[in-house]
Scaffold this active site. Structure first.
Site, PDB file in Angstrom:
ATOM      1  N   ASP A 162      -2.976  -1.960  10.152  1.00 45.29           N
ATOM      2  CA  ASP A 162      -2.030  -1.438   9.164  1.00 45.29           C
ATOM      3  C   ASP A 162      -2.285  -2.015   7.771  1.00 45.29           C
ATOM      4  OD1 ASP A 162       0.394   0.045   8.487  1.00 45.29           O
ATOM      5  OD2 ASP A 162       1.356  -1.916   8.255  1.00 45.29           O
TER       6      ASP A 162
ATOM      7  N   HIS B  29      -5.646  -2.483   2.924  1.00 44.39           N
ATOM      8  CA  HIS B  29      -5.156  -3.095   1.683  1.00 44.39           C
ATOM      9  C   HIS B  29      -5.798  -4.466   1.394  1.00 44.39           C
ATOM     10  CE1 HIS B  29      -2.447   0.150   1.945  1.00 44.39           C
ATOM     11  NE2 HIS B  29      -1.497  -0.415   2.659  1.00 44.39           N
TER      12      HIS B  29
ATOM     13  N   LYS C 273      -2.072  -0.183  -7.731  1.00 43.85           N
ATOM     14  CA  LYS C 273      -1.148  -1.183  -8.277  1.00 43.85           C
ATOM     15  C   LYS C 273      -1.727  -1.752  -9.566  1.00 43.85           C
ATOM     16  CE  LYS C 273       0.896  -2.533  -3.858  1.00 43.85           C
ATOM     17  NZ  LYS C 273       2.325  -2.309  -3.888  1.00 43.85           N
TER      18      LYS C 273
HETATM   19  C1  BG6 Z   1       1.731   0.416   4.075  1.00 40.17           C
HETATM   20  C2  BG6 Z   1       1.921  -0.173   5.454  1.00 40.17           C
HETATM   21  O1  BG6 Z   1       0.439   0.945   3.941  1.00 40.17           O
HETATM   22  O2  BG6 Z   1       1.924  -0.608   3.104  1.00 40.17           O
HETATM   23  C3  BG6 Z   1       3.295  -0.787   5.577  1.00 40.17           C
HETATM   24  O3  BG6 Z   1       1.770   0.859   6.418  1.00 40.17           O
HETATM   25  C4  BG6 Z   1       3.535  -1.788   4.464  1.00 40.17           C
HETATM   26  O4  BG6 Z   1       3.455  -1.413   6.844  1.00 40.17           O
HETATM   27  C5  BG6 Z   1       3.218  -1.178   3.112  1.00 40.17           C
HETATM   28  O5  BG6 Z   1       4.896  -2.173   4.517  1.00 40.17           O
HETATM   29  C6  BG6 Z   1       3.269  -2.229   2.024  1.00 40.17           C
HETATM   30  O6  BG6 Z   1       3.162  -1.607   0.771  1.00 40.17           O
HETATM   31  P1  BG6 Z   1       3.790  -2.285  -0.529  1.00 40.17           P
HETATM   32  O7  BG6 Z   1       3.357  -1.421  -1.642  1.00 40.17           O
HETATM   33  O8  BG6 Z   1       5.280  -2.305  -0.340  1.00 40.17           O
HETATM   34  O9  BG6 Z   1       3.230  -3.674  -0.577  1.00 40.17           O
END
Ligand code: BG6
Length: 482
Positions: free
Chosen positions: A233, A238, A180
Protein backbone atom coordinates in the site's frame (compact mmCIF):
# COMPACT_ATOMS: atom_id res chain seq x y z
CA UNK A 1 4.41 35.41 -3.61
CA UNK A 2 2.40 32.76 -5.36
CA UNK A 3 3.01 31.39 -8.83
CA UNK A 4 1.18 32.77 -11.81
CA UNK A 5 -1.72 30.68 -13.01
CA UNK A 6 -1.33 29.75 -16.66
CA UNK A 7 -4.62 28.41 -18.04
CA UNK A 8 -4.40 24.99 -19.62
CA UNK A 9 -5.80 24.20 -23.06
CA UNK A 10 -9.47 23.39 -23.29
CA UNK A 11 -10.36 19.81 -22.44
CA UNK A 12 -13.02 17.18 -22.02
CA UNK A 13 -12.24 15.09 -18.97
CA UNK A 14 -14.21 11.90 -18.43
CA UNK A 15 -14.08 10.45 -14.93
CA UNK A 16 -14.93 6.76 -14.99
CA UNK A 17 -15.99 5.97 -11.44
CA UNK A 18 -17.27 9.55 -11.33
CA UNK A 19 -19.56 8.79 -8.37
CA UNK A 20 -16.87 6.95 -6.40
CA UNK A 21 -15.11 7.94 -3.23
CA UNK A 22 -11.90 9.19 -4.86
CA UNK A 23 -13.87 11.36 -7.29
CA UNK A 24 -15.84 12.88 -4.41
CA UNK A 25 -12.96 13.39 -2.00
CA UNK A 26 -10.11 14.29 -4.31
CA UNK A 27 -10.65 14.58 -8.05
CA UNK A 28 -13.69 16.87 -8.14
CA UNK A 29 -12.55 19.16 -5.30
CA UNK A 30 -9.15 19.45 -7.04
CA UNK A 31 -10.80 20.39 -10.33
CA UNK A 32 -13.01 22.88 -8.54
CA UNK A 33 -10.01 24.58 -6.94
CA UNK A 34 -8.22 24.83 -10.28
CA UNK A 35 -11.38 26.27 -11.77
CA UNK A 36 -11.54 28.91 -9.03
CA UNK A 37 -7.85 29.67 -9.58
CA UNK A 38 -8.64 30.42 -13.23
CA UNK A 39 -6.67 27.55 -14.68
CA UNK A 40 -9.52 25.95 -16.62
CA UNK A 41 -10.70 27.58 -19.82
CA UNK A 42 -14.31 28.71 -20.06
CA UNK A 43 -15.41 25.78 -22.17
CA UNK A 44 -13.55 22.98 -20.36
CA UNK A 45 -15.90 20.17 -19.47
CA UNK A 46 -16.01 17.31 -17.04
CA UNK A 47 -18.15 14.27 -17.64
CA UNK A 48 -18.87 11.78 -14.89
CA UNK A 49 -19.33 8.21 -16.11
CA UNK A 50 -20.38 5.35 -13.89
CA UNK A 51 -23.04 2.70 -13.49
CA UNK A 52 -25.50 4.81 -11.46
CA UNK A 53 -28.53 5.92 -13.35
CA UNK A 54 -28.08 9.70 -13.09
CA UNK A 55 -28.57 12.55 -15.53
CA UNK A 56 -26.57 15.79 -15.77
CA UNK A 57 -28.68 17.52 -13.11
CA UNK A 58 -28.40 14.55 -10.76
CA UNK A 59 -24.62 14.49 -11.13
CA UNK A 60 -24.37 18.22 -10.63
CA UNK A 61 -26.26 17.80 -7.37
CA UNK A 62 -23.94 14.96 -6.37
CA UNK A 63 -20.92 17.17 -7.00
CA UNK A 64 -22.46 20.09 -5.08
CA UNK A 65 -22.78 17.81 -2.08
CA UNK A 66 -19.21 16.59 -2.44
CA UNK A 67 -17.94 20.18 -2.61
CA UNK A 68 -20.04 21.18 0.42
CA UNK A 69 -18.28 18.42 2.34
CA UNK A 70 -14.74 18.71 1.03
CA UNK A 71 -14.46 22.40 0.09
CA UNK A 72 -16.71 23.87 2.77
CA UNK A 73 -15.62 27.47 2.21
CA UNK A 74 -16.46 27.42 -1.49
CA UNK A 75 -18.35 30.48 -2.76
CA UNK A 76 -21.86 29.51 -3.93
CA UNK A 77 -21.52 31.48 -7.18
CA UNK A 78 -18.32 29.64 -8.01
CA UNK A 79 -19.92 26.30 -7.23
CA UNK A 80 -22.78 27.21 -9.60
CA UNK A 81 -20.36 28.16 -12.35
CA UNK A 82 -18.31 25.00 -11.85
CA UNK A 83 -21.17 22.53 -11.83
CA UNK A 84 -22.59 24.07 -15.00
CA UNK A 85 -19.63 22.45 -16.81
CA UNK A 86 -20.45 19.01 -15.53
CA UNK A 87 -22.28 16.32 -17.42
CA UNK A 88 -22.98 12.68 -16.75
CA UNK A 89 -23.40 9.57 -18.85
CA UNK A 90 -24.37 6.20 -17.33
CA UNK A 91 -22.08 3.58 -18.86
CA UNK A 92 -21.67 -0.11 -18.50
CA UNK A 93 -17.94 -0.78 -18.51
CA UNK A 94 -18.38 -4.37 -19.66
CA UNK A 95 -21.36 -3.91 -21.96
CA UNK A 96 -22.52 -1.54 -24.67
CA UNK A 97 -24.85 0.72 -22.69
CA UNK A 98 -24.02 4.40 -22.71
CA UNK A 99 -20.95 4.27 -24.94
CA UNK A 100 -22.51 5.84 -28.00
CA UNK A 101 -23.92 8.64 -25.87
CA UNK A 102 -20.55 9.25 -24.35
CA UNK A 103 -18.87 9.30 -27.77
CA UNK A 104 -21.41 11.87 -28.99
CA UNK A 105 -20.69 14.11 -26.04
CA UNK A 106 -16.97 14.27 -26.69
CA UNK A 107 -15.83 17.28 -28.65
CA UNK A 108 -13.15 17.20 -31.30
CA UNK A 109 -10.22 19.59 -31.35
CA UNK A 110 -9.83 19.66 -27.56
CA UNK A 111 -7.74 17.53 -25.25
CA UNK A 112 -9.47 14.34 -24.21
CA UNK A 113 -8.54 12.84 -20.89
CA UNK A 114 -10.00 9.68 -19.41
CA UNK A 115 -9.54 9.20 -15.69
CA UNK A 116 -9.99 5.55 -14.73
CA UNK A 117 -10.95 5.96 -11.09
CA UNK A 118 -12.11 2.35 -10.99
CA UNK A 119 -10.68 -1.00 -9.91
CA UNK A 120 -7.84 -2.26 -12.15
CA UNK A 121 -10.07 -5.15 -13.20
CA UNK A 122 -11.92 -2.69 -15.47
CA UNK A 123 -8.90 -1.02 -17.10
CA UNK A 124 -8.87 -3.42 -20.02
CA UNK A 125 -12.60 -3.19 -20.72
CA UNK A 126 -12.61 0.58 -20.56
CA UNK A 127 -9.52 1.00 -22.74
CA UNK A 128 -10.98 -1.37 -25.32
CA UNK A 129 -14.30 0.44 -25.47
CA UNK A 130 -12.68 3.85 -25.76
CA UNK A 131 -11.07 2.55 -28.92
CA UNK A 132 -14.11 0.73 -30.20
CA UNK A 133 -16.26 3.86 -29.92
CA UNK A 134 -13.64 6.08 -31.53
CA UNK A 135 -12.87 8.20 -28.47
CA UNK A 136 -9.18 7.46 -28.22
CA UNK A 137 -6.88 9.30 -30.59
CA UNK A 138 -3.25 10.28 -30.45
CA UNK A 139 -4.05 13.32 -28.30
CA UNK A 140 -6.04 11.38 -25.70
CA UNK A 141 -4.66 10.70 -22.26
CA UNK A 142 -5.55 7.96 -19.87
CA UNK A 143 -5.06 8.34 -16.12
CA UNK A 144 -4.85 5.35 -13.79
CA UNK A 145 -4.70 5.13 -10.04
CA UNK A 146 -2.90 2.79 -7.72
CA UNK A 147 -2.94 -0.02 -6.80
CA UNK A 148 -1.08 -0.71 -10.00
CA UNK A 149 -1.07 -4.45 -9.57
CA UNK A 150 -0.28 -6.43 -6.44
CA UNK A 151 2.92 -8.02 -7.72
CA UNK A 152 5.17 -8.01 -10.76
CA UNK A 153 3.02 -10.41 -12.71
CA UNK A 154 -0.24 -8.50 -12.27
CA UNK A 155 1.50 -5.16 -12.93
CA UNK A 156 2.90 -6.55 -16.18
CA UNK A 157 -0.55 -7.75 -17.18
CA UNK A 158 -2.02 -4.29 -16.50
CA UNK A 159 0.75 -2.61 -18.43
CA UNK A 160 0.12 -4.94 -21.34
CA UNK A 161 -3.58 -4.08 -21.34
CA UNK A 162 -2.85 -0.36 -21.29
CA UNK A 163 -0.05 -0.31 -23.84
CA UNK A 164 -2.17 -2.51 -26.07
CA UNK A 165 -4.65 0.37 -26.28
CA UNK A 166 -2.55 3.49 -25.71
CA UNK A 167 0.99 4.62 -26.27
CA UNK A 168 3.13 4.84 -23.11
CA UNK A 169 3.30 8.61 -23.69
CA UNK A 170 -0.49 8.74 -23.20
CA UNK A 171 -0.57 6.78 -19.94
CA UNK A 172 -0.50 8.70 -16.65
CA UNK A 173 0.02 6.38 -13.66
CA UNK A 174 -0.69 8.45 -10.59
CA UNK A 175 1.31 8.29 -7.40
CA UNK A 176 -0.18 11.22 -5.54
CA UNK A 177 2.98 11.63 -3.43
CA UNK A 178 4.70 13.01 -6.51
CA UNK A 179 2.14 15.81 -6.65
CA UNK A 180 2.87 16.95 -3.11
CA UNK A 181 4.44 20.36 -3.05
CA UNK A 182 7.42 19.48 -0.86
CA UNK A 183 8.19 16.38 -2.86
CA UNK A 184 8.65 18.56 -5.90
CA UNK A 185 10.59 20.97 -3.76
CA UNK A 186 12.98 18.19 -2.98
CA UNK A 187 14.10 18.26 -6.59
CA UNK A 188 14.28 22.06 -6.58
CA UNK A 189 16.42 22.04 -3.45
CA UNK A 190 18.72 19.30 -4.68
CA UNK A 191 19.19 20.46 -8.23
CA UNK A 192 18.56 24.21 -8.00
CA UNK A 193 21.25 24.90 -5.37
CA UNK A 194 24.95 24.21 -5.34
CA UNK A 195 24.96 23.83 -1.59
CA UNK A 196 23.66 20.31 -1.12
CA UNK A 197 24.60 18.27 -4.15
CA UNK A 198 28.38 18.06 -3.50
CA UNK A 199 27.62 16.60 -0.07
CA UNK A 200 24.85 14.31 -1.25
CA UNK A 201 26.70 11.00 -1.14
CA UNK A 202 28.06 8.33 1.16
CA UNK A 203 31.19 10.32 1.87
CA UNK A 204 29.20 12.97 3.74
CA UNK A 205 25.83 11.41 4.50
CA UNK A 206 25.72 9.06 7.46
CA UNK A 207 22.20 7.80 6.77
CA UNK A 208 18.79 8.83 5.52
CA UNK A 209 15.43 8.22 7.20
CA UNK A 210 12.08 8.31 5.46
CA UNK A 211 9.01 8.21 7.69
CA UNK A 212 5.37 8.32 6.62
CA UNK A 213 3.36 8.04 9.81
CA UNK A 214 -0.41 8.13 9.95
CA UNK A 215 -2.86 8.25 12.84
CA UNK A 216 -5.75 6.70 10.93
CA UNK A 217 -6.48 2.98 11.05
CA UNK A 218 -7.73 0.83 8.20
CA UNK A 219 -11.35 0.69 9.35
CA UNK A 220 -13.70 0.99 6.37
CA UNK A 221 -11.15 -0.29 3.87
CA UNK A 222 -9.95 -3.35 5.76
CA UNK A 223 -10.96 -5.68 2.92
CA UNK A 224 -8.57 -4.03 0.47
CA UNK A 225 -5.88 -3.33 3.03
CA UNK A 226 -5.68 -6.82 4.46
CA UNK A 227 -4.70 -8.12 1.03
CA UNK A 228 -2.07 -5.41 0.64
CA UNK A 229 -0.44 -4.39 3.88
CA UNK A 230 1.91 -1.47 4.36
CA UNK A 231 4.47 -2.91 1.95
CA UNK A 232 2.15 -2.95 -1.05
CA UNK A 233 0.00 0.00 0.00
CA UNK A 234 2.77 2.47 0.84
CA UNK A 235 6.34 1.22 0.37
CA UNK A 236 6.19 -0.14 -3.18
CA UNK A 237 4.86 3.19 -4.42
CA UNK A 238 4.93 6.28 -2.18
CA UNK A 239 8.05 5.56 -0.12
CA UNK A 240 9.82 4.16 -3.15
CA UNK A 241 9.15 7.40 -5.04
CA UNK A 242 10.51 9.47 -2.18
CA UNK A 243 13.56 7.26 -2.02
CA UNK A 244 14.14 7.67 -5.75
CA UNK A 245 13.95 11.45 -5.63
CA UNK A 246 16.33 11.59 -2.68
CA UNK A 247 18.82 9.13 -4.14
CA UNK A 248 18.75 9.65 -7.90
CA UNK A 249 21.53 11.17 -9.97
CA UNK A 250 20.85 14.64 -11.38
CA UNK A 251 18.83 14.19 -14.56
CA UNK A 252 20.17 16.17 -17.51
CA UNK A 253 16.93 18.12 -17.65
CA UNK A 254 13.59 18.28 -15.89
CA UNK A 255 11.89 16.25 -18.53
CA UNK A 256 9.71 13.14 -18.11
CA UNK A 257 12.06 10.52 -19.45
CA UNK A 258 15.23 12.08 -18.10
CA UNK A 259 13.76 12.11 -14.57
CA UNK A 260 12.18 8.69 -14.81
CA UNK A 261 15.34 7.10 -16.24
CA UNK A 262 17.22 8.24 -13.15
CA UNK A 263 14.53 7.00 -10.77
CA UNK A 264 14.52 3.63 -12.48
CA UNK A 265 18.28 3.31 -11.99
CA UNK A 266 17.82 3.78 -8.24
CA UNK A 267 15.19 1.05 -8.03
CA UNK A 268 17.35 -1.31 -10.04
CA UNK A 269 20.30 -0.62 -7.74
CA UNK A 270 18.38 -1.50 -4.57
CA UNK A 271 19.83 -4.46 -2.72
CA UNK A 272 17.55 -7.14 -1.49
CA UNK A 273 16.77 -6.62 2.20
CA UNK A 274 17.83 -9.22 4.76
CA UNK A 275 14.82 -10.43 6.72
CA UNK A 276 16.31 -9.27 10.02
CA UNK A 277 16.36 -5.76 8.55
CA UNK A 278 12.58 -5.72 8.16
CA UNK A 279 10.18 -5.16 11.06
CA UNK A 280 6.47 -5.62 10.53
CA UNK A 281 3.76 -4.69 13.01
CA UNK A 282 0.02 -4.61 13.62
CA UNK A 283 -1.69 -2.03 15.81
CA UNK A 284 -3.37 -3.22 18.98
CA UNK A 285 -6.77 -2.14 20.31
CA UNK A 286 -7.34 0.62 22.82
CA UNK A 287 -10.49 1.07 24.87
CA UNK A 288 -11.84 3.39 22.14
CA UNK A 289 -10.35 1.98 18.97
CA UNK A 290 -10.27 -1.44 17.36
CA UNK A 291 -7.17 -3.49 16.72
CA UNK A 292 -5.84 -4.01 13.22
CA UNK A 293 -7.30 -7.51 13.10
CA UNK A 294 -10.71 -6.22 14.17
CA UNK A 295 -10.58 -3.43 11.58
CA UNK A 296 -9.54 -5.92 8.93
CA UNK A 297 -12.22 -8.35 10.14
CA UNK A 298 -9.63 -11.08 10.00
CA UNK A 299 -8.74 -12.47 13.46
CA UNK A 300 -5.82 -14.47 12.04
CA UNK A 301 -4.43 -11.81 9.76
CA UNK A 302 -0.65 -11.71 9.26
CA UNK A 303 -0.83 -8.50 7.24
CA UNK A 304 1.31 -5.60 8.45
CA UNK A 305 -0.10 -2.16 9.26
CA UNK A 306 3.44 -1.01 10.00
CA UNK A 307 6.75 -1.71 8.36
CA UNK A 308 10.28 -0.49 8.97
CA UNK A 309 13.36 -1.54 7.04
CA UNK A 310 16.97 -0.80 6.43
CA UNK A 311 18.13 -0.87 2.87
CA UNK A 312 21.12 -0.16 0.72
CA UNK A 313 21.58 1.18 -2.76
CA UNK A 314 24.46 -0.44 -4.57
CA UNK A 315 26.01 2.33 -6.58
CA UNK A 316 29.00 4.65 -6.29
CA UNK A 317 27.05 7.46 -4.71
CA UNK A 318 25.40 5.49 -1.95
CA UNK A 319 27.45 2.38 -1.24
CA UNK A 320 27.70 2.12 2.56
CA UNK A 321 24.96 4.65 3.42
CA UNK A 322 21.90 2.97 4.91
CA UNK A 323 18.39 4.19 4.17
CA UNK A 324 15.84 3.53 6.89
CA UNK A 325 12.21 3.53 5.84
CA UNK A 326 9.14 3.23 8.02
CA UNK A 327 5.44 3.73 7.59
CA UNK A 328 2.41 2.71 9.57
CA UNK A 329 -1.15 3.36 10.64
CA UNK A 330 -2.36 4.42 14.08
CA UNK A 331 0.96 5.92 15.05
CA UNK A 332 1.62 8.81 17.40
CA UNK A 333 1.09 11.60 14.86
CA UNK A 334 0.45 12.24 11.21
CA UNK A 335 3.87 13.17 10.08
CA UNK A 336 5.87 12.48 6.95
CA UNK A 337 9.44 13.51 6.68
CA UNK A 338 12.76 12.76 5.11
CA UNK A 339 15.79 13.22 7.32
CA UNK A 340 19.28 13.42 5.87
CA UNK A 341 21.83 12.98 8.65
CA UNK A 342 25.30 14.13 7.66
CA UNK A 343 28.48 12.68 9.09
CA UNK A 344 30.47 14.16 11.95
CA UNK A 345 33.09 16.74 11.12
CA UNK A 346 36.30 14.80 10.42
CA UNK A 347 38.12 16.35 13.35
CA UNK A 348 36.84 18.38 16.26
CA UNK A 349 39.08 21.31 17.08
CA UNK A 350 36.94 22.00 20.15
CA UNK A 351 37.83 18.81 22.01
CA UNK A 352 36.15 15.47 22.57
CA UNK A 353 34.10 16.74 25.54
CA UNK A 354 31.88 18.72 23.15
CA UNK A 355 30.06 15.55 22.12
CA UNK A 356 28.95 14.87 18.56
CA UNK A 357 27.33 17.54 16.46
CA UNK A 358 25.82 16.76 13.15
CA UNK A 359 24.18 18.64 10.37
CA UNK A 360 20.72 17.27 9.77
CA UNK A 361 18.49 18.30 6.90
CA UNK A 362 14.84 17.55 7.64
CA UNK A 363 12.32 17.81 4.85
CA UNK A 364 8.78 17.79 6.17
CA UNK A 365 6.15 16.71 3.73
CA UNK A 366 3.12 16.88 5.97
CA UNK A 367 1.28 18.13 7.86
CA UNK A 368 3.48 21.26 7.80
CA UNK A 369 5.57 21.65 4.70
CA UNK A 370 9.07 22.94 5.08
CA UNK A 371 12.69 22.19 5.79
CA UNK A 372 15.06 22.67 8.65
CA UNK A 373 18.81 22.41 8.63
CA UNK A 374 20.46 21.75 11.98
CA UNK A 375 23.75 23.60 12.21
CA UNK A 376 26.27 23.72 14.98
CA UNK A 377 26.95 27.10 16.57
CA UNK A 378 28.57 28.46 19.68
CA UNK A 379 26.35 28.57 22.70
CA UNK A 380 25.85 32.28 23.36
CA UNK A 381 27.46 33.83 26.43
CA UNK A 382 30.87 34.26 27.97
CA UNK A 383 31.17 30.72 29.40
CA UNK A 384 33.88 29.45 27.04
CA UNK A 385 33.45 27.61 23.76
CA UNK A 386 30.47 25.33 24.06
CA UNK A 387 28.72 23.99 20.99
CA UNK A 388 25.02 23.82 20.34
CA UNK A 389 22.90 22.51 17.46
CA UNK A 390 20.17 24.86 16.29
CA UNK A 391 17.70 24.38 13.46
CA UNK A 392 17.71 26.89 10.63
CA UNK A 393 14.03 26.96 9.93
CA UNK A 394 13.11 27.15 6.29
CA UNK A 395 9.36 26.84 6.73
CA UNK A 396 8.09 27.99 3.38
CA UNK A 397 4.96 29.73 4.59
CA UNK A 398 7.07 32.30 6.42
CA UNK A 399 9.35 33.02 3.53
CA UNK A 400 6.69 33.04 0.85
CA UNK A 401 3.92 34.96 2.58
CA UNK A 402 0.43 34.08 3.72
CA UNK A 403 -0.86 32.85 0.34
CA UNK A 404 1.67 30.04 0.46
CA UNK A 405 -0.22 28.53 3.36
CA UNK A 406 -2.83 27.47 0.82
CA UNK A 407 -0.72 24.61 -0.44
CA UNK A 408 -2.46 23.03 -3.43
CA UNK A 409 -3.54 19.44 -3.07
CA UNK A 410 -1.42 16.93 -4.97
CA UNK A 411 -4.32 16.09 -7.28
CA UNK A 412 -4.62 19.70 -8.46
CA UNK A 413 -1.11 19.71 -9.78
CA UNK A 414 -1.30 16.21 -11.21
CA UNK A 415 -4.59 16.63 -13.08
CA UNK A 416 -3.39 19.89 -14.62
CA UNK A 417 -0.17 18.10 -15.67
CA UNK A 418 -2.30 15.49 -17.44
CA UNK A 419 -4.00 18.22 -19.44
CA UNK A 420 -0.67 19.94 -20.11
CA UNK A 421 0.69 16.59 -21.30
CA UNK A 422 3.55 16.55 -18.81
CA UNK A 423 4.40 13.07 -17.52
CA UNK A 424 7.34 14.02 -15.30
CA UNK A 425 5.43 13.41 -12.07
CA UNK A 426 3.84 10.16 -13.22
CA UNK A 427 5.24 6.66 -13.07
CA UNK A 428 6.43 4.95 -16.19
CA UNK A 429 5.52 1.30 -16.73
CA UNK A 430 9.08 0.02 -16.30
CA UNK A 431 9.45 1.92 -13.02
CA UNK A 432 6.38 0.29 -11.55
CA UNK A 433 7.54 -3.12 -12.68
CA UNK A 434 11.02 -2.61 -11.24
CA UNK A 435 9.49 -1.59 -7.91
CA UNK A 436 7.44 -4.79 -7.83
CA UNK A 437 10.45 -6.87 -8.86
CA UNK A 438 12.21 -5.60 -5.74
CA UNK A 439 9.14 -5.95 -3.48
CA UNK A 440 7.93 -9.42 -4.49
CA UNK A 441 10.76 -11.53 -3.03
CA UNK A 442 10.61 -9.68 0.28
CA UNK A 443 6.89 -10.41 0.63
CA UNK A 444 7.41 -13.99 -0.53
CA UNK A 445 10.14 -14.33 2.12
CA UNK A 446 7.98 -13.42 5.09
CA UNK A 447 5.07 -15.39 3.73
CA UNK A 448 7.23 -18.51 3.38
CA UNK A 449 8.40 -18.08 6.96
CA UNK A 450 4.87 -17.37 8.19
CA UNK A 451 6.21 -14.30 9.96
CA UNK A 452 3.73 -12.86 12.41
CA UNK A 453 3.80 -9.05 12.69
CA UNK A 454 4.64 -7.65 16.14
CA UNK A 455 1.77 -5.94 17.91
CA UNK A 456 2.30 -2.24 18.71
CA UNK A 457 0.34 0.24 20.75
CA UNK A 458 -1.94 2.66 19.02
CA UNK A 459 -0.42 6.12 19.42
CA UNK A 460 3.14 4.76 19.64
CA UNK A 461 6.06 4.85 17.20
CA UNK A 462 5.50 1.26 16.13
CA UNK A 463 6.98 -1.98 17.46
CA UNK A 464 10.00 -1.92 19.76
CA UNK A 465 12.01 -3.86 17.17
CA UNK A 466 11.70 -0.95 14.75
CA UNK A 467 13.54 1.23 17.27
CA UNK A 468 16.11 -1.54 17.72
CA UNK A 469 16.68 -1.65 13.97
CA UNK A 470 18.44 1.70 14.32
CA UNK A 471 19.74 1.35 17.88
CA UNK A 472 21.74 -1.68 16.83
CA UNK A 473 23.56 0.59 14.36
CA UNK A 474 24.11 3.28 16.99
CA UNK A 475 21.48 5.52 15.43
CA UNK A 476 17.98 6.63 16.32
CA UNK A 477 14.82 7.57 14.51
CA UNK A 478 13.60 11.11 14.78
CA UNK A 479 10.58 11.30 17.02
CA UNK A 480 7.27 11.08 15.26
CA UNK A 481 5.52 14.36 16.03
CA UNK A 482 3.43 16.92 14.25
C1 BG6 B 1 -2.87 5.94 -0.06
C2 BG6 B 1 -2.91 4.68 0.77
O1 BG6 B 1 -2.25 5.68 -1.30
O2 BG6 B 1 -2.14 6.93 0.64
C3 BG6 B 1 -3.53 4.97 2.12
O3 BG6 B 1 -3.68 3.70 0.09
C4 BG6 B 1 -2.82 6.11 2.80
O4 BG6 B 1 -3.51 3.81 2.94
C5 BG6 B 1 -2.70 7.31 1.88
O5 BG6 B 1 -3.57 6.46 3.96
C6 BG6 B 1 -1.82 8.38 2.49
O6 BG6 B 1 -1.89 9.54 1.70
P1 BG6 B 1 -1.63 10.97 2.35
O7 BG6 B 1 -1.64 11.90 1.20
O8 BG6 B 1 -2.73 11.22 3.33
O9 BG6 B 1 -0.30 10.87 3.04
Amino acid sequence: MVSRVIPVDSFDLVIFGGTGDLARRKILPALFRRFVAGQMQEEARIIGAARSDLDDAGYQEFVREALAEFVPRAEPAQVDAFVSRLGYVPVDARGTNGWEDLAKRMRTGVIRAFYLSVGPGLFGDLAERLHQYGMADEDSRIVVEKPFGRDLESAKALNEVLVGAFDESQIYRIDHYLGKETVQNLMAVRFGNVLFEPLWNSQYVDHIQITVAETVGVGGRGGYYDKSGAMRDMVQNHLMQLLCLIAMEPPSKFDPDAVRDEKLKVIRALDSVAHHHIVRGQYAATKDTASYREDAENPRSFTESFIAMKLHISNWRWAGTPFYLRTGKRLRARSSEIVVVFKDAPHSIFGADQGTHRNVLTIQLQPNEGMTLDVTIKEPGPGGMRLLDVPLDMTFAEALGPEAEEVPDAYERLIMDVIRGNQTLFMRGDEVEAAWAWTDPLIAGWQARNDVPDPYDTGSSGPEDALMLMHRDGRRWRDIRE
